[in-house]
Design an enzyme around this catalytic site. Structure first.
Site, PDB file in Angstrom:
ATOM      1  N   LYS A  93      -0.749   1.645  -8.334  1.00 48.39           N
ATOM      2  CA  LYS A  93      -1.762   1.722  -7.280  1.00 48.39           C
ATOM      3  C   LYS A  93      -2.861   2.655  -7.740  1.00 48.39           C
ATOM      4  CE  LYS A  93      -2.341   0.267  -2.961  1.00 48.39           C
ATOM      5  NZ  LYS A  93      -1.654  -0.824  -2.247  1.00 48.39           N
TER       6      LYS A  93
HETATM    7  N1  GLU Z   1      -3.513  -3.951  -2.226  1.00 51.66           N
HETATM    8  C1  GLU Z   1      -2.605  -5.000  -1.873  1.00 51.66           C
HETATM    9  C2  GLU Z   1      -1.221  -4.430  -1.577  1.00 51.66           C
HETATM   10  O1  GLU Z   1      -1.089  -3.316  -1.193  1.00 51.66           O
HETATM   11  C3  GLU Z   1      -2.593  -6.104  -2.885  1.00 51.66           C
HETATM   12  C4  GLU Z   1      -2.084  -5.742  -4.241  1.00 51.66           C
HETATM   13  C5  GLU Z   1      -2.283  -6.828  -5.283  1.00 51.66           C
HETATM   14  O2  GLU Z   1      -2.722  -7.899  -4.934  1.00 51.66           O
HETATM   15  O3  GLU Z   1      -2.002  -6.525  -6.450  1.00 51.66           O
HETATM   16  O4  GLU Z   1      -0.242  -5.104  -1.624  1.00 51.66           O
END
Ligand code: GLU
Length: 476
Positions: free
Chosen positions: A107
């Site tokens: 993240k």
């Molecule tokens: N930000 C989104 C999540 O928390 C999507 C992550 C992604 O598509 O890699 O799942």
């Protein structure tokens, strides 16, 4: 857990993890290896804007590399900090494992108020942040693939993908370095709505099991159910819209930054969304009661509560007053570990974040595969499928003539059956299958093990078992 103090987001994720591993038989070393975050890179960079240098702080955290690339969004918000990014990265690991997206968890975050900057300034800042991450392979099609999150969207992903392509001119797979891109820059149909769509599919699957519905003290179908949604951003908006327009749910409450709207007969989600875009908030929206104290509406009577904004909105303080018998966590970490204890004791059924909002990463997975295969889904099969269906329809028409009109096809059968699936339909089908399969794997543990009382623990058990077996296969 009987913490008198409210656990932080990061502590909450760890507490929930610990609760699940206590029911497992993992070697203690492996347990620790899975729980900890492998690495967090912090970058502070300067950008010359408005005649002076501004320094920004950004993070990219990699929780687990049991599978690569690692995956997870990048958020732009002033509240971003290292602990938050690490908690979110951990959730990505479990989320990907649960929906069988072949990724580790990661993240990122940039501490910024995106609304404080003009578009061209934001582009400069985003490109500079991306440059720092690309240099260290923290954006890379085979190693680390970001996506949108709070405060980011297609536009930011396009800038990042372009930045990567500029720095890696001969990489034929460069488009797979981020997902959530616009359709004209390597994106996939249905990615913007994917997380909200996933919430809808998750609820539809839940409502297929009378036992599960009864556990929440509910009955019947989604039709007519009273829904309160907190946060009408990309996720909350699509979830509420689809539940209202396609499943007949009644969206009785919408909570936003400047207060909440309430209408027991149901709110027009589309109209509220348009109102917010035009006026910057929900205040003065007609046909609803406006309450300045948005948080209080979380505690109103309803059948389904959908927190779709920030982490930690349901805490030990307000959890005792939450009346919803069913909560689906569209946001990441909206319920603290302390609140989770209180709600479980009350018998509230919680559909946990790592499952409920996994629609986003699932469609990201499809986009990544599309980028690596360099071809749109359905391009090879669609017309061939239509031609084969045409053959059947012609035979049926011949039969119809033979029977002299005694039998005929239903009016819309022909049109529906003749159309081959386009990319959007294939994406929805893949997402629906993913959400159903993942629910069933959680449900099996929830119903099958007497020591597992809730869906969250079941979700952790499924995920951790899968992550552990990947580590074991690697010889760890
Ligand atoms: N930000 C989104 C999540 O928390 C999507 C992550 C992604 O598509 O890699 O799942």
């Amino acid at each position: 857990m009987s913490a008198a103090r409210e656990p932080s987001f990061r502590e909450s994720v760890d507490l929930m993890f610990n609760r699940a591993v206590a029911l497992m038989d993992l070697p203690p070393g492996l347990e620790e290896k899975i729980r900890v975050c492998n690495a967090t890179y912090t970058v502070r960079f300067g950008v010359r804007l408005r005649g002076q240098i501004h320094t920004f702080t950004g993070y990219r955290s990699v929780h687990s590399e049991h599978m690569e690339p690692v995956k997870g969004g990048i958020r732009f918000a002033t509240a971003v900090h290292q602990d938050e990014v690490e908690a979110l990265a951990a959730l990505m690991t479990y989320k990907c494992a649960l929906v069988e997206a072949p990724f580790g968890g990661s993240k990122g975050g940039l501490r910024i108020d995106p609304r404080a900057w003009e578009e061209h300034e934001l582009e400069q800042i985003t490109r500079r942040f991306a440059y720092e991450l690309i240099k260290r392979d923290l954006i890379h099609p085979a190693q680390n693939v970001p996506a949108p999150d709070m405060g980011t969207g297609e536009r930011e992903m396009a800038w990042m993908a372009d930045q990567y392509a500029r720095m890696n001119t001969t990489d034929i797979n460069s488009r797979a370095c981020v997902t959530g891109k616009p359709p004209n820059a390597g994106g996939i149909a249905g990615r913007v709505e994917a997380t909200g769509r996933g919430v809808q599919y998750a609820l539809r699957e839940f409502f297929r099991y009378p036992d599960d519905i009864a556990k929440a003290g509910l009955s019947g179908t989604l039709d007519g159910k009273r829904v309160i949604v907190q946060g009408l951003g990309n996720v909350g908006y699509h979830a509420a819209l689809f539940l209202r327009e396609e499943d007949g749910a009644r969206v009785t409450g919408i909570i936003e930054r400047d207060g909440a709207l309430f209408n027991p007969d149901g709110l027009d989600v589309r109209a509220v969304h348009e109102w917010i875009a035009k006026h910057g908030g929900v205040r003065d929206f007609p046909d609803a009661i406006h309450s300045a104290d948005g948080a209080a509406v979380l505690e109103e009577e309803c059948d389904i509560l959908i927190p779709a904004a920030l982490e930690g909105v349901i805490s030990m303080e307000n959890a005792p007053r939450i009346k919803a018998p069913l909560i689906i966590e569209a946001a990441n970490g909206p319920i603290t570990a302390g609140a989770d204890d209180i709600l479980r004791a009350k018998g509230t059924v919680i559909i946990p974040d790592m499952y409920a909002n996994a629609g986003g990463v699932t469609v990201s997975y499809f986009e990544w595969v599309k980028n690596l295969s360099h071809i749109r889904f359905g391009r090879m099969q669609r017309r061939q499928e239509e031609a084969r269906h045409e053959l059947i329809v012609q035979e049926l028409e011949r039969l119809d003539r033979y029977l002299g009109g005694a039998w005929s096809m239903s009016p819309d059968f022909k049109a529906k059956y003749l159309r081959g699936a386009d990319e959007l339909e294939l994406v929805r089908s893949g997402l629906d299958d993913t959400m159903r399969t993942a629910y069933q794997s959680m449900r099996e543990v929830w119903h099958g093990r007497p020591d597992v009382q809730d869906l969250r623990t079941a979700a952790y058990l499924v995920s951790i078992t899968r992550v552990a077996s990947s580590y074991r296969a690697k010889g760890l």
